[in-house]
Design a protein around this motif. Structure first.
Motif, PDB file in Angstrom:
ATOM      1  N   LEU A   1       0.983  -1.300  -0.095  1.00  0.00           N
ATOM      2  CA  LEU A   1       0.127   0.132  -0.174  1.00  0.00           C
ATOM      3  C   LEU A   1       0.871   1.145  -0.177  1.00  0.00           C
ATOM      4  O   LEU A   1       0.796   2.252  -0.702  1.00  0.00           O
ATOM      5  CB  LEU A   1      -0.865  -0.100   1.180  1.00  0.00           C
ATOM      6  N   GLY A   2       1.851   1.235   0.816  1.00  0.00           N
ATOM      7  CA  GLY A   2       2.569   2.466   0.937  1.00  0.00           C
ATOM      8  C   GLY A   2       4.107   2.520   0.088  1.00  0.00           C
ATOM      9  O   GLY A   2       4.399   3.954   0.039  1.00  0.00           O
ATOM     10  N   ALA A   3       4.515   1.760  -0.417  1.00  0.00           N
ATOM     11  CA  ALA A   3       5.651   1.820  -1.151  1.00  0.00           C
ATOM     12  C   ALA A   3       5.535   2.739  -2.365  1.00  0.00           C
ATOM     13  O   ALA A   3       6.407   3.295  -2.928  1.00  0.00           O
ATOM     14  CB  ALA A   3       6.217   0.295  -1.550  1.00  0.00           C
ATOM     15  N   ALA A   4       4.363   2.589  -3.023  1.00  0.00           N
ATOM     16  CA  ALA A   4       3.961   3.549  -4.181  1.00  0.00           C
ATOM     17  C   ALA A   4       4.193   4.965  -3.667  1.00  0.00           C
ATOM     18  O   ALA A   4       4.660   5.760  -4.545  1.00  0.00           O
ATOM     19  CB  ALA A   4       2.628   3.052  -4.665  1.00  0.00           C
ATOM     20  N   VAL A   5       3.982   5.167  -2.457  1.00  0.00           N
ATOM     21  CA  VAL A   5       3.909   6.667  -1.861  1.00  0.00           C
ATOM     22  C   VAL A   5       5.187   7.006  -1.513  1.00  0.00           C
ATOM     23  O   VAL A   5       5.591   8.200  -1.727  1.00  0.00           O
ATOM     24  CB  VAL A   5       2.833   7.000  -0.757  1.00  0.00           C
ATOM     25  N   LEU A   6       5.895   6.117  -0.960  1.00  0.00           N
ATOM     26  CA  LEU A   6       7.385   6.461  -0.257  1.00  0.00           C
ATOM     27  C   LEU A   6       8.097   5.319  -0.403  1.00  0.00           C
ATOM     28  O   LEU A   6       7.450   4.214   0.059  1.00  0.00           O
ATOM     29  CB  LEU A   6       7.039   6.791   1.140  1.00  0.00           C
ATOM     30  N   HIS A   7       9.506   5.585  -0.751  1.00  0.00           N
ATOM     31  CA  HIS A   7      10.227   4.594  -0.649  1.00  0.00           C
ATOM     32  C   HIS A   7      10.622   3.758   0.408  1.00  0.00           C
ATOM     33  O   HIS A   7      10.943   4.805   1.451  1.00  0.00           O
ATOM     34  CB  HIS A   7      11.615   5.098  -1.488  1.00  0.00           C
ATOM     35  N   PRO A   8      10.622   2.543   0.591  1.00  0.00           N
ATOM     36  CA  PRO A   8      10.717   2.058   2.106  1.00  0.00           C
ATOM     37  C   PRO A   8      12.147   2.280   2.548  1.00  0.00           C
ATOM     38  O   PRO A   8      12.355   2.508   3.794  1.00  0.00           O
ATOM     39  CB  PRO A   8      10.895   0.212   1.537  1.00  0.00           C
ATOM     40  N   ARG A   9      13.175   2.512   1.823  1.00  0.00           N
ATOM     41  CA  ARG A   9      14.516   2.626   2.286  1.00  0.00           C
ATOM     42  C   ARG A   9      14.310   4.279   3.033  1.00  0.00           C
ATOM     43  O   ARG A   9      14.969   4.300   4.084  1.00  0.00           O
ATOM     44  CB  ARG A   9      15.560   2.934   1.241  1.00  0.00           C
TER      45      ARG A   9
ATOM     46  N   ILE B   1      14.756 -11.632  12.045  1.00  0.00           N
ATOM     47  CA  ILE B   1      15.587 -10.442  11.463  1.00  0.00           C
ATOM     48  C   ILE B   1      14.561  -9.555  10.621  1.00  0.00           C
ATOM     49  O   ILE B   1      13.280 -10.027  10.199  1.00  0.00           O
ATOM     50  CB  ILE B   1      16.530 -11.083  10.386  1.00  0.00           C
ATOM     51  N   TYR B   2      14.858  -8.360  10.755  1.00  0.00           N
ATOM     52  CA  TYR B   2      13.917  -7.325   9.726  1.00  0.00           C
ATOM     53  C   TYR B   2      14.760  -6.399   9.231  1.00  0.00           C
ATOM     54  O   TYR B   2      16.141  -6.120   9.509  1.00  0.00           O
ATOM     55  CB  TYR B   2      12.892  -6.812  10.872  1.00  0.00           C
ATOM     56  N   GLY B   3      14.246  -5.379   8.545  1.00  0.00           N
ATOM     57  CA  GLY B   3      14.569  -4.424   7.680  1.00  0.00           C
ATOM     58  C   GLY B   3      14.211  -4.126   6.325  1.00  0.00           C
ATOM     59  O   GLY B   3      13.557  -5.308   5.646  1.00  0.00           O
ATOM     60  N   ALA B   4      13.995  -3.167   5.824  1.00  0.00           N
ATOM     61  CA  ALA B   4      13.368  -2.668   4.434  1.00  0.00           C
ATOM     62  C   ALA B   4      14.123  -3.375   3.396  1.00  0.00           C
ATOM     63  O   ALA B   4      13.762  -3.835   2.360  1.00  0.00           O
ATOM     64  CB  ALA B   4      13.460  -1.202   4.326  1.00  0.00           C
ATOM     65  N   GLY B   5      15.407  -3.725   3.685  1.00  0.00           N
ATOM     66  CA  GLY B   5      16.377  -4.369   2.806  1.00  0.00           C
ATOM     67  C   GLY B   5      15.885  -5.735   2.257  1.00  0.00           C
ATOM     68  O   GLY B   5      16.270  -6.265   1.327  1.00  0.00           O
ATOM     69  N   ILE B   6      15.123  -6.404   3.157  1.00  0.00           N
ATOM     70  CA  ILE B   6      14.602  -7.936   3.064  1.00  0.00           C
ATOM     71  C   ILE B   6      13.697  -7.862   1.797  1.00  0.00           C
ATOM     72  O   ILE B   6      13.715  -8.582   1.201  1.00  0.00           O
ATOM     73  CB  ILE B   6      13.908  -8.357   3.964  1.00  0.00           C
TER      74      ILE B   6
ATOM     75  N   ILE C   1      14.235 -25.662  12.089  1.00  0.00           N
ATOM     76  CA  ILE C   1      13.200 -24.691  12.363  1.00  0.00           C
ATOM     77  C   ILE C   1      11.836 -25.165  12.429  1.00  0.00           C
ATOM     78  O   ILE C   1      11.419 -25.713  11.711  1.00  0.00           O
ATOM     79  CB  ILE C   1      13.396 -23.661  11.017  1.00  0.00           C
ATOM     80  N   ARG C   2      11.395 -24.899  13.763  1.00  0.00           N
ATOM     81  CA  ARG C   2       9.855 -25.545  13.875  1.00  0.00           C
ATOM     82  C   ARG C   2       8.758 -25.029  13.349  1.00  0.00           C
ATOM     83  O   ARG C   2       8.100 -25.422  12.913  1.00  0.00           O
ATOM     84  CB  ARG C   2       9.748 -25.471  15.456  1.00  0.00           C
ATOM     85  N   LEU C   3       9.135 -23.499  12.853  1.00  0.00           N
ATOM     86  CA  LEU C   3       7.980 -22.815  12.312  1.00  0.00           C
ATOM     87  C   LEU C   3       8.637 -21.330  11.602  1.00  0.00           C
ATOM     88  O   LEU C   3       9.598 -20.721  12.367  1.00  0.00           O
ATOM     89  CB  LEU C   3       7.277 -22.146  13.533  1.00  0.00           C
ATOM     90  N   ILE C   4       8.130 -21.217  10.565  1.00  0.00           N
ATOM     91  CA  ILE C   4       8.764 -19.907   9.812  1.00  0.00           C
ATOM     92  C   ILE C   4       7.488 -18.698   9.759  1.00  0.00           C
ATOM     93  O   ILE C   4       6.447 -19.357   9.137  1.00  0.00           O
ATOM     94  CB  ILE C   4       8.964 -20.518   8.498  1.00  0.00           C
ATOM     95  N   ALA C   5       7.583 -17.772   9.940  1.00  0.00           N
ATOM     96  CA  ALA C   5       6.731 -16.814   9.510  1.00  0.00           C
ATOM     97  C   ALA C   5       7.408 -15.491   8.966  1.00  0.00           C
ATOM     98  O   ALA C   5       8.405 -15.137   9.161  1.00  0.00           O
ATOM     99  CB  ALA C   5       5.951 -16.226  10.830  1.00  0.00           C
ATOM    100  N   THR C   6       6.961 -15.049   7.786  1.00  0.00           N
ATOM    101  CA  THR C   6       7.483 -13.827   7.109  1.00  0.00           C
ATOM    102  C   THR C   6       6.507 -12.911   6.815  1.00  0.00           C
ATOM    103  O   THR C   6       5.205 -13.122   6.891  1.00  0.00           O
ATOM    104  CB  THR C   6       7.978 -14.288   5.562  1.00  0.00           C
ATOM    105  N   SER C   7       6.959 -11.571   6.866  1.00  0.00           N
ATOM    106  CA  SER C   7       6.076 -10.653   6.279  1.00  0.00           C
ATOM    107  C   SER C   7       7.021  -9.573   5.332  1.00  0.00           C
ATOM    108  O   SER C   7       8.112 -10.146   4.767  1.00  0.00           O
ATOM    109  CB  SER C   7       5.525  -9.795   7.454  1.00  0.00           C
ATOM    110  N   GLU C   8       6.451  -8.680   4.921  1.00  0.00           N
ATOM    111  CA  GLU C   8       7.410  -7.724   4.111  1.00  0.00           C
ATOM    112  C   GLU C   8       8.822  -7.378   4.431  1.00  0.00           C
ATOM    113  O   GLU C   8       9.701  -7.574   3.693  1.00  0.00           O
ATOM    114  CB  GLU C   8       6.902  -6.339   3.740  1.00  0.00           C
ATOM    115  N   VAL C   9       8.844  -7.236   5.675  1.00  0.00           N
ATOM    116  CA  VAL C   9      10.101  -6.690   6.030  1.00  0.00           C
ATOM    117  C   VAL C   9      10.822  -7.329   7.244  1.00  0.00           C
ATOM    118  O   VAL C   9      11.570  -7.046   8.145  1.00  0.00           O
ATOM    119  CB  VAL C   9       9.951  -5.317   6.725  1.00  0.00           C
ATOM    120  N   LYS C  10      10.099  -8.738   7.644  1.00  0.00           N
ATOM    121  CA  LYS C  10      10.553  -9.577   8.724  1.00  0.00           C
ATOM    122  C   LYS C  10      10.568 -10.984   8.185  1.00  0.00           C
ATOM    123  O   LYS C  10       9.589 -11.569   7.471  1.00  0.00           O
ATOM    124  CB  LYS C  10       9.616  -9.216   9.734  1.00  0.00           C
TER     125      LYS C  10
END
Ligand code: ASP
Ligand code: MG
Length: 588
Positions: free
Chosen positions: A210-218, A354-359, A380-389
């Protein structure tokens, strides 16, 4: 008198008329008594146009020459805007990235900003000048002695502006653009989507689609790390726009303004437990019932994972703090007594993230995390990912070892590492905004060996083809032959490459096969208040159940809940969830 950094994008500078209008706007800000540093992009679509010219000569232009070429776009706009300001009687001077002291690493075309040597800017400000700086570019001057022009990557002038605001300790960084700010969701689908007054940088990063089009994540990441107050607003009117907030204190001792590693931080959360429900019915309403009853029992769930249907039964796995395990199990038993299914649980677990916009968009990062863990003999028992994590749940006794090895590989300093962070409840809303991503497909790899390295092999196989996995979900259920399933979503564009690569890989695993799910969309609700609010997930699942929408996959991180559902329900679901949290105009 305050120091402001104002950034104007390409559209705002698309013609001479617009450049004059921007100059007028800058003049009136200046007349209010503030000091101004102005950052600009190239005019209109100039960067695309220059790229096209290069492509008429070669399909593979040297990166150095591309930087020489593209950096000219911003040089045009700084000089024209400065002339326009001087015409209006506002003393102004233009500076290229090099002249402004923007020192970057040497990676042409995607350089990160290391430091900004602000003496010259400060001197000019003292003389009362308005300084117009070329965004998107810098120089390697400071690092090897040789001055080479670098560019930061497409959309990089947001990053320049925020980095300048951080280095100059400006009161505010204002990004002027062609939209009014950040909206609660996509206004083309949800008619009453509302402009947000404010949003935290963390939320903005999680709302990437939603937001990346408005503002660069870096840019958002720098604002977060240095506590820059960032405002996004329209260049066509005088409305307030959206303010991005971060409560971090600026700290320049860490090294570069942007980290050399795309990973920004590492977090360990101890005393976690996993509860897995298996063989529960697969129909709308089950997830809602489960998480409503957990919330009634006072249980605050963290990660939730649901994936890979076994014909008509389902598994849902979630994590809770160990001290909530007892309550969680009590609630689960009540539910399973009525709907059927099995419960299992495990204590003594640790969540490593681990997190960061660079991911974002860098498939190699998750895959190297999995690789490090597997090289360290950690399952690894369980993995969960999101845009930045990316989060992995692992055995507690291996937590410290994992922490050491992961921070070493990603070159993280002590300040970037937190163990058992306490996050403050600032009474932020549980859901701030909702993003709908229609650009994904769902793939499951069934019956993969349950041993260290499997997830990592899948990810690295795809990373080699430059394919990013989103929403990776590793099911908790083991099949009779001790194998597991791993599901994930990826970009539609990558479908055939991914399938090809995966088919080759699973040829090595006896009994393993690939399954593509029906067309799906990904809906993510994000809010900083989510970790403090019981029952957010339950509300989302209930909103979907009310519409008889079945959930294919669930994946969460602390401040985000993502549901993968059939494509045909996408827009309806978005409207339902948006209104169930009363996010729209006239709703709150
Ligand atoms: N002119 C560059 C681009 O178009 C940088 C920017 O606009 O942010 O990508
Ligand atoms: Mg831009």
């Amino acid at each position: 008198m305050a120091l402001l950094v104002q950034k104007f994008g390409g559209t705002s500078l698309g013609s001479i008329e617009r450049i004059k209008a921007v100059a007028q706007r800058i003049k009136s800000s200046k007349e209010k008594g503030d000091d101004l540093v102005v950052v600009v992009s190239a005019m209109g679509h100039q960067t695309d146009e220059l790229t096209r010219l290069a492509s008429e000569i070669t399909v593979d232009p040297p990166h150095r020459e591309m930087d020489m070429l593209l950096s000219t776009g911003e040089q045009v706009s700084i000089s024209l805007l400065t002339m326009a300001l001087n015409e209006l009687g506002t003393p102004a001077i233009s500076l290229t990235g090099t002249q402004a002291g923007i020192i970057t690493e040497s990676a042409h075309g995607r350089a990160r900003i290391l430091e900004i040597r602000t003496e010259r800017i400060k001197n000019l400000l003292d003389q009362g000048q308005t300084i117009v700086i070329a965004g998107f570019q810098g120089t390697t001057l400071g690092i090897g002695g040789i001055a080479e022009i670098t560019t930061l990557g497409r959309g990089g002038s947001d990053t320049s502006a925020v980095a300048l605001a951080a280095s100059l300790e400006a009161a505010k960084c204002e990004i002027y653009t062609d939209v009014p700010g950040v909206l609660t969701t996509d206004p083309r689908i949800v008619k009453n989507a509302k402009l947000m007054k404010s949003i935290s940088c963390d939320e903005m990063l999680e709302l990437a689609s939603l937001g990346a089009a408005v503002l660069h994540p870096r840019a958002v990441e720098i604002a977060r790390n240095f506590g820059v107050t960032l405002v996004v607003k329209s260049s066509w009117d005088n409305l307030d726009g959206t303010t991005l907030t971060s409560n971090k204190k600026p700290d320049f001792s860490q090294g570069g303004i942007e980290h050399r590693s795309p990973v920004d931080g590492l977090e360990l959360l101890e005393n976690q437990a996993v509860v897995a429900l298996s063989n529960i019915p697969d129909r709308p309403g089950i997830a809602a019932e489960l998480f409503e009853s957990l919330s009634e029992g006072g249980v605050n769930v963290d990660l939730i994972i649901q994936a890979t249907h076994q014909i008509d039964s389902n598994d849902i796995t979630f994590t809770v703090a160990e001290n909530e395990l007892h309550n969680a199990l009590t609630q689960c038993k009540k539910l399973v007594n009525t709907i059927g299914g099995d419960i299992s649980f495990q204590k003594d677990l640790t969540k490593l993230s681990i997190y960061g916009a660079g991911i974002m968009g860098r498939p190699g990062i998750a895959s190297s995390l999995f690789q490090i863990l597997s090289d360290s003999g950690i399952n690894i028992r369980l993995i969960a990912t999101s845009e930045v994590k990316v989060s992995c749940v692992i055995d507690a006794e291996l937590g410290k070892k994992a922490l050491r090895n992961v921070s070493e590989v990603f070159k993280l300093t002590d300040k970037q590492i937190t163990v058992n962070p306490t996050i403050e409840n600032n009474n932020e809303p549980e859901v701030r905004g909702i993003a709908l991503d229609k650009d994904q497909i769902q793939i499951s790899v069934k019956n993969v060996p349950d041993k260290p390295g499997t997830a990592s092999t899948i990810c690295s196989t795809l990373a080699e083809k430059n394919i990013s996995l989103d929403t990776i979900v590793q099911s908790e259920r083991k099949h009779k032959d001790k194998t597991k399933d791993i599901s994930f979503t990826l970009k539609k564009n990558d479908r055939s490459d991914a399938k090809y690569a995966l088919k080759e890989l699973i040829g090595n695993w006896k009994g393993s096969n690939l399954e593509e799910g029906e067309s799906i969309v990904r809906i993510s609700a994000v809010g900083s208040g989510m970790p403090f609010t019981k029952g957010t997930a339950g509300k989302i699942f209930r909103a979907l159940a009310n519409q008889k929408i079945n959930i294919e996959m669930i994946a969460t991180s602390e401040i985000r809940t993502t549901c993968i559902i059939s494509e045909k329900y996408g827009e309806k679901a978005l409207n339902e969830i948006h209104s169930c949290f009363k996010l729209g105009k006239n709703e709150s």
